[in-house]
Design a protein around this motif. Structure first.
Motif, PDB file in Angstrom:
ATOM      1  N   ASN A   1       0.056  -4.378   1.718  1.00  0.00           N
ATOM      2  CA  ASN A   1       1.120  -3.805   0.889  1.00  0.00           C
ATOM      3  C   ASN A   1       2.480  -4.345   1.301  1.00  0.00           C
ATOM      4  O   ASN A   1       3.324  -4.667   0.448  1.00  0.00           O
ATOM      5  CB  ASN A   1       1.097  -2.284   0.996  1.00  0.00           C
ATOM      6  CG  ASN A   1       2.131  -1.627   0.083  1.00  0.00           C
ATOM      7  OD1 ASN A   1       2.367  -2.088  -1.018  1.00  0.00           O
ATOM      8  ND2 ASN A   1       2.742  -0.557   0.564  1.00  0.00           N
ATOM      9  N   ALA A   2       2.706  -4.465   2.616  1.00  0.00           N
ATOM     10  CA  ALA A   2       3.990  -4.976   3.114  1.00  0.00           C
ATOM     11  C   ALA A   2       4.198  -6.427   2.674  1.00  0.00           C
ATOM     12  O   ALA A   2       5.296  -6.802   2.257  1.00  0.00           O
ATOM     13  CB  ALA A   2       4.040  -4.872   4.637  1.00  0.00           C
ATOM     14  N   ILE A   3       3.139  -7.237   2.739  1.00  0.00           N
ATOM     15  CA  ILE A   3       3.245  -8.652   2.355  1.00  0.00           C
ATOM     16  C   ILE A   3       3.485  -8.777   0.861  1.00  0.00           C
ATOM     17  O   ILE A   3       4.359  -9.537   0.418  1.00  0.00           O
ATOM     18  CB  ILE A   3       1.979  -9.417   2.785  1.00  0.00           C
ATOM     19  CG1 ILE A   3       1.908  -9.507   4.315  1.00  0.00           C
ATOM     20  CG2 ILE A   3       1.960 -10.814   2.170  1.00  0.00           C
ATOM     21  CD1 ILE A   3       0.601 -10.054   4.837  1.00  0.00           C
ATOM     22  N   ASN A   4       2.708  -8.041   0.050  1.00  0.00           N
ATOM     23  CA  ASN A   4       2.857  -8.132  -1.403  1.00  0.00           C
ATOM     24  C   ASN A   4       4.247  -7.700  -1.864  1.00  0.00           C
ATOM     25  O   ASN A   4       4.848  -8.315  -2.745  1.00  0.00           O
ATOM     26  CB  ASN A   4       1.796  -7.275  -2.098  1.00  0.00           C
ATOM     27  CG  ASN A   4       0.406  -7.882  -2.014  1.00  0.00           C
ATOM     28  OD1 ASN A   4       0.259  -9.084  -1.820  1.00  0.00           O
ATOM     29  ND2 ASN A   4      -0.616  -7.056  -2.136  1.00  0.00           N
ATOM     30  N   THR A   5       4.760  -6.639  -1.253  1.00  0.00           N
ATOM     31  CA  THR A   5       6.094  -6.173  -1.624  1.00  0.00           C
ATOM     32  C   THR A   5       7.152  -7.182  -1.217  1.00  0.00           C
ATOM     33  O   THR A   5       8.111  -7.437  -1.964  1.00  0.00           O
ATOM     34  CB  THR A   5       6.392  -4.814  -0.965  1.00  0.00           C
ATOM     35  OG1 THR A   5       5.358  -3.888  -1.299  1.00  0.00           O
ATOM     36  CG2 THR A   5       7.731  -4.272  -1.426  1.00  0.00           C
TER      37      THR A   5
END
Length: 272
Positions: free
Chosen positions: A96-100
């Motif tokens: 989630n952190a990478i995609n955001t």
């Protein structure tokens, strides 16, 4: 975030900002910048994944004439810092952190254009000062002013990077967790679409009758799960050697004097 990590981040950001102009060691490229930020903050794997994803987007970014491409340096550094802060908050999953962070890279790159405009506007008096120094044959002053201009480009990335480092990790995590699922999913899809657009821009610049067969072969082979990266690399080398052989054949074939710099096309035309 530990103060030592902040110091290393600012150093990487400074070099990335300078490299956006110098284009010598490629520190501003997402794959390099994100990986370095991941290394100095203890998140190398996430940094490489983020850098690789952003590099696919930045493939189509290029300065053409007076049109300046989005700022890859600020996008890489700022999105990496946001990812690290989210991970250190402990309540966000790495994916989630990478995609955001990928989704945030696009608006960050546009903001970088504004900072670039400011830096280049401030540099105008430096150019006039260098002209005056040249009239006096003061080469030391010219070199010093050149270094000031390059350092200013480094600071346009280092200063925002330092400011981001002092954001509370919990605050960044809280903001990410408050995003609705539909928005997070949409940002992830949008990031993937932008990567496809980056590929399309590169293909549009390189497309010719001679490269399309190799592109199609590579596209199909990359989808075969049994092929490793080493295998794909060996196939790529083989295709390159085949292309060089065809190019030599087209030079030696009849009508080579009027060749179109398209080896496959010249060979086809010779036999039609």
């Amino acid at each position: 975030m530990p103060i030592l990590s902040v110091v290393f981040i600012v150093i990487v950001a400074f070099f990335a900002g300078m490299e956006g102009i110098l284009d010598e060691f490629q520190f501003h490229q997402p794959l390099v910048a994100c990986t370095l930020i991941g290394l100095v903050t203890g998140h190398p794997t996430e940094g490489i994944v983020l850098g690789g994803s952003l590099q696919m987007i930045a493939l189509g970014w290029a300065n053409i004439g007076a049109a300046v491409a989005p700022d890859a340096a600020l996008a890489s550094i700022a999105s990496s810092i946001i990812m690290v802060l989210a991970l250190e908050g402990g309540k966000t999953d790495p994916t989630n952190a990478i995609n955001t962070s990928i989704a945030l890279a696009i608006p960050l790159s546009v903001a970088g254009l504004f900072l670039t405009m400011i830096a280049r506007t401030i540099a105008i008096p430096l150019v006039h000062a260098m002209d005056s120094a040249a009239q006096e044959a003061n080469f030391g002053a010219i070199s010093a002013l050149q270094l000031v201009g390059i350092a200013m480009q480094g600071l346009r990335i280092a200063v925002p990077a330092a400011a981001l480092c002092f954001l509370p990790a919990a605050a960044v995590t809280s903001i990410l967790n408050q995003m609705p699922a539909w928005l997070a999913g949409g940002m992830a899809v949008g990031g993937g679409m932008v990567a496809a657009v980056g590929y399309a821009m590169v293909i549009n610049m390189m497309s010719s009758r001679e490269v399309w067969p190799f592109f199609i072969l590579g596209f199909v082979m990359a989808s075969i799960k049994e092929l490793t990266l080493i295998g794909l690399g060996a196939i790529g080398i083989s295709l390159a050697l085949i292309f060089l052989g065809l190019k030599e054949l087209s030079k030696n074939s009849a009508g080579s004097a009027a060749g179109s710099q398209d080896p496959l096309g010249d060979i086809i035309n010779d036999y039609e």
